[in-house]
Design an enzyme around this catalytic site. Structure first.
Site, PDB file in Angstrom:
ATOM      1  N   GLY A  46       0.779  -1.326   0.040  1.00  0.00           N
ATOM      2  CA  GLY A  46       0.025   0.007   0.154  1.00  0.00           C
ATOM      3  C   GLY A  46       0.771   1.288   0.170  1.00  0.00           C
ATOM      4  N   GLN A  51       2.886   9.855   1.646  1.00  0.00           N
ATOM      5  CA  GLN A  51       4.299   9.204   1.815  1.00  0.00           C
ATOM      6  C   GLN A  51       5.192   9.965   0.795  1.00  0.00           C
ATOM      7  OE1 GLN A  51       2.574   5.198   2.567  1.00  0.00           O
ATOM      8  NE2 GLN A  51       4.467   4.882   3.394  1.00  0.00           N
ATOM      9  N   CYS A  91       6.285  -0.158   7.411  1.00  0.00           N
ATOM     10  CA  CYS A  91       5.862   0.946   6.605  1.00  0.00           C
ATOM     11  C   CYS A  91       6.776   1.218   5.717  1.00  0.00           C
ATOM     12  CB  CYS A  91       5.219   2.064   7.761  1.00  0.00           C
ATOM     13  SG  CYS A  91       4.781   3.495   6.618  1.00  0.00           S
ATOM     14  N   LEU A  92       6.591   1.531   4.489  1.00  0.00           N
ATOM     15  CA  LEU A  92       7.685   1.939   3.575  1.00  0.00           C
ATOM     16  C   LEU A  92       8.396   3.345   4.189  1.00  0.00           C
ATOM     17  CD1 LEU A  92       5.931   1.262   0.348  1.00  0.00           C
ATOM     18  CD2 LEU A  92       7.710   0.017   1.287  1.00  0.00           C
ATOM     19  N   HIS A 133      -4.385   1.426   7.797  1.00  0.00           N
ATOM     20  CA  HIS A 133      -3.053   2.102   7.919  1.00  0.00           C
ATOM     21  C   HIS A 133      -2.769   3.200   6.868  1.00  0.00           C
ATOM     22  CE1 HIS A 133       1.899   1.210   7.798  1.00  0.00           C
ATOM     23  NE2 HIS A 133       1.550   2.065   7.055  1.00  0.00           N
ATOM     24  N   GLU A 134      -3.340   2.917   5.927  1.00  0.00           N
ATOM     25  CA  GLU A 134      -3.315   4.069   4.748  1.00  0.00           C
ATOM     26  C   GLU A 134      -4.189   5.095   5.186  1.00  0.00           C
ATOM     27  OE1 GLU A 134      -1.000   3.537   3.098  1.00  0.00           O
ATOM     28  OE2 GLU A 134      -0.816   1.286   2.748  1.00  0.00           O
ATOM     29  N   HIS A 137      -2.352   7.118   7.450  1.00  0.00           N
ATOM     30  CA  HIS A 137      -1.348   8.388   7.004  1.00  0.00           C
ATOM     31  C   HIS A 137      -1.801   9.768   6.493  1.00  0.00           C
ATOM     32  CE1 HIS A 137       2.793   6.091   6.525  1.00  0.00           C
ATOM     33  NE2 HIS A 137       2.018   5.034   6.049  1.00  0.00           N
TER      34      HIS A 137
END
Ligand code: GNR
Ligand code: NI
Length: 167
Positions: A46, A51, A91-92, A133-134, A137
């Site tokens: 995702g 991000q 997480c990226l 999670h997204e 963000h």
């Protein structure tokens, strides 16, 4: 298409609250294409626009095994949530860090698709985790914010050390 640089925790820009997208235009279509390319290349399941330092409510997700099911969520909003699950998250924007986070097991998410049509999706398991999670963000929250203060401090120190060796 283009690969976009991903912000690293604790970059203060990860705390910005993203703005709703009023309508789908070429800039949104290009953002989605670039975000999908960036997510697949990372690789991740995702990616939220936050991000890549674009503060618009745009998310891409692909939890499929063979990376063949790209999902695009514009202005995603959680409706009914139930149950709970605890899973290891990564997480990226926080590379190399994985920890357990409690999330709803099932969620209902309303969103606009790339054609500008309102949609509702019922999700569970990993897809439900990823959606939560997204959306976090987009609201300026990283999974690390769900951990204890002690863990947050350790993660910040580790990120600072990583940034020094990478620089
Ligand atoms: O690639 C990712 N994997 C992942 C694993 C468990 C829970 C959430 C995620 S999302 C993450 C990509 C990312 O950082 N999205 O914001
Ligand atoms: Ni993330």
């Amino acid at each position: 298409m283009a690969l976009l640089p991903i912000l690293r925790f604790p970059d203060p820009r990860l705390k910005k609250v993203a703005a709703r997208v009023p309508q789908i235009d070429d800039s949104i279509r290009k953002l989605v294409a670039d975000m999908a390319e960036t997510m697949y290349e990372a690789p991740g399941i995702g990616l939220a626009a936050t991000q890549v330092d674009v503060h618009k409510r745009v998310v891409v997700i692909d939890v499929s095994e063979d990376k063949s099911e790209l999902r695009v969520f514009i202005n995603p909003a959680l409706g009914k949530c139930d149950g709970s699950q605890v899973g290891e998250e990564g997480c990226l924007s926080v590379p190399g860090i994985y920890d357990k986070v409690e999330r709803a097991e099932r969620v209902s998410v309303s969103y606009m698709d790339l054609e500008g049509k309102e949609q509702v999706l019922e999700a569970e398991g990993l897809l439900a985790v990823c959606i939560q999670h997204e959306i976090d963000h987009l609201n300026g929250t990283v999974f690390v914010d769900h951990l204890s203060m002690l863990k947050q401090t350790r993660i910040k120190n580790k990120m600072a050390k990583q940034a020094r060796v990478t620089a």
